[in-house]
Design a protein around this motif. Structure first.
Motif, mmCIF file in Angstrom:
data_model
loop_
_atom_site.group_PDB
_atom_site.id
_atom_site.type_symbol
_atom_site.label_atom_id
_atom_site.label_comp_id
_atom_site.label_asym_id
_atom_site.label_seq_id
_atom_site.Cartn_x
_atom_site.Cartn_y
_atom_site.Cartn_z
ATOM 1 N N VAL A 108 0.841 -1.184 0.000
ATOM 2 C CA VAL A 108 0.000 0.000 0.000
ATOM 3 C C VAL A 108 0.880 1.239 0.000
ATOM 4 C CG1 VAL A 108 -1.799 1.280 1.198
ATOM 5 C CG2 VAL A 108 -1.826 -1.237 1.226
ATOM 6 N N GLU A 109 0.778 2.016 -1.072
ATOM 7 C CA GLU A 109 1.524 3.264 -1.167
ATOM 8 C C GLU A 109 0.704 4.408 -0.558
ATOM 9 O OE1 GLU A 109 2.298 1.180 -5.239
ATOM 10 O OE2 GLU A 109 0.622 1.497 -3.856
ATOM 11 N N SER A 110 1.408 5.372 -0.028
ATOM 12 C CA SER A 110 0.762 6.568 0.495
ATOM 13 C C SER A 110 1.754 7.721 0.431
ATOM 14 C CB SER A 110 0.279 6.357 1.932
ATOM 15 O OG SER A 110 1.379 6.057 2.780
ATOM 16 N N GLY A 111 1.247 8.916 0.635
ATOM 17 C CA GLY A 111 2.111 10.086 0.692
ATOM 18 C C GLY A 111 2.101 10.949 -0.546
ATOM 19 N N GLY A 112 1.402 10.514 -1.579
ATOM 20 C CA GLY A 112 1.325 11.328 -2.776
ATOM 21 C C GLY A 112 0.480 12.565 -2.552
ATOM 22 N N GLY A 113 0.504 13.440 -3.541
ATOM 23 C CA GLY A 113 -0.291 14.657 -3.429
ATOM 24 C C GLY A 113 0.149 15.697 -4.425
ATOM 25 N N LEU A 114 -0.311 16.924 -4.178
ATOM 26 C CA LEU A 114 0.004 18.058 -5.030
ATOM 27 C C LEU A 114 1.070 18.908 -4.357
ATOM 28 C CD1 LEU A 114 -0.616 19.899 -7.482
ATOM 29 C CD2 LEU A 114 -2.408 20.949 -6.067
ATOM 30 N N VAL A 115 2.118 19.224 -5.085
ATOM 31 C CA VAL A 115 3.211 20.023 -4.524
ATOM 32 C C VAL A 115 3.731 20.951 -5.619
ATOM 33 C CG1 VAL A 115 4.977 18.312 -5.112
ATOM 34 C CG2 VAL A 115 5.376 19.872 -3.212
ATOM 35 N N GLN A 116 4.261 22.085 -5.204
ATOM 36 C CA GLN A 116 4.827 23.023 -6.163
ATOM 37 C C GLN A 116 6.230 22.607 -6.578
ATOM 38 O OE1 GLN A 116 4.542 26.902 -4.276
ATOM 39 N NE2 GLN A 116 2.572 27.281 -5.271
ATOM 40 N N THR A 117 6.638 23.090 -7.717
ATOM 41 C CA THR A 117 8.000 22.850 -8.187
ATOM 42 C C THR A 117 8.995 23.268 -7.114
ATOM 43 O OG1 THR A 117 7.345 23.221 -10.479
ATOM 44 C CG2 THR A 117 9.672 23.423 -9.959
ATOM 45 N N GLY A 118 9.971 22.382 -6.881
ATOM 46 C CA GLY A 118 10.962 22.638 -5.849
ATOM 47 C C GLY A 118 10.603 22.084 -4.493
ATOM 48 N N GLY A 119 9.387 21.617 -4.350
ATOM 49 C CA GLY A 119 8.935 21.085 -3.075
ATOM 50 C C GLY A 119 9.366 19.645 -2.851
ATOM 51 N N SER A 120 8.881 19.087 -1.741
ATOM 52 C CA SER A 120 9.256 17.729 -1.351
ATOM 53 C C SER A 120 8.024 16.907 -0.977
ATOM 54 C CB SER A 120 10.198 17.762 -0.146
ATOM 55 O OG SER A 120 11.407 18.427 -0.453
ATOM 56 N N LEU A 121 8.155 15.626 -1.153
ATOM 57 C CA LEU A 121 7.156 14.667 -0.687
ATOM 58 C C LEU A 121 7.893 13.415 -0.236
ATOM 59 C CD1 LEU A 121 4.320 14.709 -3.401
ATOM 60 C CD2 LEU A 121 4.117 15.504 -1.044
ATOM 61 N N ARG A 122 7.292 12.700 0.693
ATOM 62 C CA ARG A 122 7.825 11.404 1.074
ATOM 63 C C ARG A 122 6.744 10.352 0.862
ATOM 64 N NH1 ARG A 122 10.151 8.842 6.728
ATOM 65 N NH2 ARG A 122 7.929 8.850 7.279
ATOM 66 N N LEU A 123 7.038 9.418 -0.010
ATOM 67 C CA LEU A 123 6.117 8.312 -0.253
ATOM 68 C C LEU A 123 6.468 7.144 0.665
ATOM 69 C CD1 LEU A 123 6.020 8.257 -4.163
ATOM 70 C CD2 LEU A 123 4.704 9.672 -2.571
ATOM 71 N N SER A 124 5.443 6.418 1.045
ATOM 72 C CA SER A 124 5.630 5.211 1.852
ATOM 73 C C SER A 124 5.011 4.025 1.136
ATOM 74 C CB SER A 124 4.981 5.371 3.224
ATOM 75 O OG SER A 124 5.559 6.432 3.948
ATOM 76 N N CYS A 125 5.617 2.880 1.325
ATOM 77 C CA CYS A 125 5.092 1.620 0.784
ATOM 78 C C CYS A 125 5.064 0.630 1.937
ATOM 79 C CB CYS A 125 5.970 1.123 -0.350
ATOM 80 S SG CYS A 125 5.566 -0.549 -0.925
ATOM 81 N N ALA A 126 3.881 0.319 2.403
ATOM 82 C CA ALA A 126 3.719 -0.583 3.542
ATOM 83 C C ALA A 126 3.328 -1.965 3.045
ATOM 84 C CB ALA A 126 2.660 -0.042 4.488
ATOM 85 N N ALA A 127 4.045 -2.978 3.519
ATOM 86 C CA ALA A 127 3.831 -4.341 3.061
ATOM 87 C C ALA A 127 3.230 -5.207 4.162
ATOM 88 C CB ALA A 127 5.151 -4.948 2.609
ATOM 89 N N SER A 128 2.458 -6.190 3.733
ATOM 90 C CA SER A 128 1.914 -7.169 4.670
ATOM 91 C C SER A 128 1.651 -8.462 3.921
ATOM 92 C CB SER A 128 0.627 -6.651 5.316
ATOM 93 O OG SER A 128 -0.352 -6.402 4.330
ATOM 94 N N GLY A 129 1.656 -9.554 4.672
ATOM 95 C CA GLY A 129 1.307 -10.842 4.087
ATOM 96 C C GLY A 129 2.462 -11.620 3.500
ATOM 97 N N PHE A 130 3.677 -11.092 3.612
ATOM 98 C CA PHE A 130 4.844 -11.833 3.131
ATOM 99 C C PHE A 130 6.077 -11.330 3.879
ATOM 100 C CE2 PHE A 130 6.752 -8.539 0.345
ATOM 101 C CZ PHE A 130 5.680 -7.679 0.209
#
Length: 120
Positions: free
Chosen positions: A5-27
């Motif tokens: 499950v990915e999360s953390g996306g969104g709308l950001v201005q040029t030059g900005g930052s985001l941190r995406l997460s990928c959470a795993a389960s079941g393996f």
């Protein structure tokens, strides 16, 4: 049940930052090499960054080197993609992929994706 499950996306201005997460389960997440891919409208899916399960070594596409950082926390079954100095051309749906090589075969799991939009 296997999930990425990915999360953390969104709308950001040029030059900005985001941190995406990928959470795993079941393996057993720590046995898998994890990669981030992205797909922009009308373009093929491309690999952005990866982190190996064996030694946590990382690799990046030339287009994101020096701006993106991939890391993993096996205790939390999570991989992160820190994205700095974002550009308009980074706009895409970002997918998490986990892969394990089993002899001559490999097993891969995909997440559903998270949208990243960079406004100019």
């Amino acid at each position: 049940q296997v999930q990425l499950v990915e999360s953390g996306g969104g709308l950001v201005q040029t030059g900005g930052s985001l941190r995406l997460s990928c959470a795993a389960s079941g393996f057993t997440f720590s046995d898998y090499t994890v990669s981030w891919y992205r797909q922009a409208p009308g373009k093929e899916r491309e690999s952005v960054a990866s982190i190996r399960c064996t030694d946590d070594s990382t690799a990046y596409a030339d287009s994101v080197k020096g701006r993106f950082t991939v890391s993993r926390d096996n205790a939390k079954n999570t991989v992160y993609l820190q994205m700095n100095s974002l550009k308009f051309e980074d706009t895409a749906v970002y997918y998490c992929n986990a892969e394990i090589v089993l002899g001559l075969r490999s097993r891969r799991y995909w997440g559903q994706g998270t949208q990243v939009t960079v406004s100019s």
